[in-house]
Design a protein around this motif. Sequence first.
Motif, PDB file in Angstrom:
ATOM      1  N   MET A 325       0.837  -1.203   0.000  1.00 55.77           N
ATOM      2  CA  MET A 325       0.000   0.000   0.000  1.00 55.77           C
ATOM      3  C   MET A 325       0.869   1.250   0.000  1.00 55.77           C
ATOM      4  SD  MET A 325      -2.867   1.512  -0.112  1.00 55.77           S
ATOM      5  CE  MET A 325      -4.152   0.302   0.231  1.00 55.77           C
ATOM      6  N   LYS A 326       1.989   1.211   0.699  1.00 59.00           N
ATOM      7  CA  LYS A 326       2.905   2.348   0.681  1.00 59.00           C
ATOM      8  C   LYS A 326       3.359   2.652  -0.743  1.00 59.00           C
ATOM      9  CE  LYS A 326       4.934   2.107   5.318  1.00 59.00           C
ATOM     10  NZ  LYS A 326       3.772   1.542   5.957  1.00 59.00           N
ATOM     11  N   GLN A 327       3.736   1.623  -1.478  1.00 61.87           N
ATOM     12  CA  GLN A 327       4.182   1.808  -2.854  1.00 61.87           C
ATOM     13  C   GLN A 327       3.072   2.399  -3.718  1.00 61.87           C
ATOM     14  OE1 GLN A 327       5.336  -2.403  -3.220  1.00 61.87           O
ATOM     15  NE2 GLN A 327       7.441  -1.725  -3.573  1.00 61.87           N
ATOM     16  N   ALA A 328       1.852   1.919  -3.524  1.00 62.66           N
ATOM     17  CA  ALA A 328       0.722   2.400  -4.330  1.00 62.66           C
ATOM     18  C   ALA A 328       0.430   3.871  -4.059  1.00 62.66           C
ATOM     19  CB  ALA A 328      -0.517   1.559  -4.048  1.00 62.66           C
ATOM     20  N   ILE A 329       0.548   4.281  -2.796  1.00 63.35           N
ATOM     21  CA  ILE A 329       0.298   5.682  -2.449  1.00 63.35           C
ATOM     22  C   ILE A 329       1.406   6.572  -2.991  1.00 63.35           C
ATOM     23  CG2 ILE A 329       0.145   7.333  -0.538  1.00 63.35           C
ATOM     24  CD1 ILE A 329      -1.220   5.093   1.088  1.00 63.35           C
TER      25      ILE A 329
END
Length: 449
Positions: A325-329
């Motif tokens: 999720m960090k990468q997606a944000i």
Amino acid sequence: MLKRKFMSTLERWKETKNKNCLLVKGVRQCGKTFIIREFGKARYERFIEVNFISKPEMKSVFNGNLDVDTMIQGIKLIMGNVEFIPGKTLLFLDEIQECPNARTSLKFWAEDNRIDVVASGSLLGIDYKNIVSIPVGYETQVDMYPLDFEEFLWAEGIQPEIIDELDGYISGNRMIPDAIHNGMLKHFKEYMVVGGMPDVVNTYMESRDYYLVQGVQDRILRDYQDDIAKYAENSERIKARNCYQSIPAQLSKENHKFQFSLLEKKGTSRKYESSLEWLTAAGLVVSSHNVSAPWFPLIAYKKEDQFRIYLSDIGLFTAMFGFQMKQAILHDTLEGPAKGGIYESAIADLFYKAGLPLYYFKKEDSTLELEFLLEQDARIVPVEVKAKRGTSRSLNEILKNDSIPKGYKLTSQNTGVVEKKITLPFYMGLYITRLTQDASHEISSEYIR
């Protein structure tokens, strides 16, 4: 060392004549002990720290006579070489929830007034049922939160005067220069995945490694789960844990209203509401209530049975989804309903940590929905959060009301104004709080004896 706004709160308390004892409350690991310790060592000739977890034997000092001289002698006998200098000593009673009688003693320290006393406690463990006498009128209570977005920017090395310059763009009439706009959007996304827990922020600033950041956040989330098991009543433990763990799913739905049916097929508010109340009182979650009408004062139109639940720190919330999720944000590849819930949570974080009460407006018989309603100058200011491009139908509709002077649309776009609608980038939510901030959590002289 992380710069914290709370240091100013401590300084103002010290300058107050005939002051109460100070009780600092906050969720575990938000930095209470560190900032009080730094304040005490810097501003007093003598600093004495009593931690009731690391030194449980100190509880015996408060088991008998609560006369100040008797307590001082008891502390000296156990701690050894400590000196109490009237007017120049700060006594710090840390983890006070572990010693209810120490909470009662604040009345006697305040009446005596020779020694300044600050107490600190986790919201998880403050149990009023075990306190013989709550020192009403002798303690000033203040809340401390994890780092907010502005404090995160300070940690990033952004100078306060540069942050303050963005105040001039709050009207939306001027475009923010692209370099500044893109840089602030980048910092805001970083804040969304790092959040404000001091250990997490320090890890990020030292390593710039999001994988290490996730590891620290996972550890804090496990600690919170352990705290639920330790402090919640037996009847609430499993229910409180299930409510806490369900928040990512609750905010990934199209309708972000908290639904007990997600906890179990026939889940009801009667079964789970006390668990949610416990999580809220513990500072682990924050609630936002729907209102029946967007009128001032919002509390008069609050719907007790319709609410949304957010985690008390945006970084911990995104961490619950996992490292990807960090990468997606950060790379702006996130799509679907979860994106709306995460950006809505980020704005809730800005408002909550500024001390603003949270309300939203969702009309049951229509698609009209405003993520946040704020109060400014006894009038309502609606805030719509648009995680993806699109029209602002709900905000446009509510702004037809003559009693509402303006409304904000928060998005990734630059600034703009169309009649009463002001479009601002997400990070400008920080500056909205400066206009509407309720200072009730600050120390006010009228509440000091």
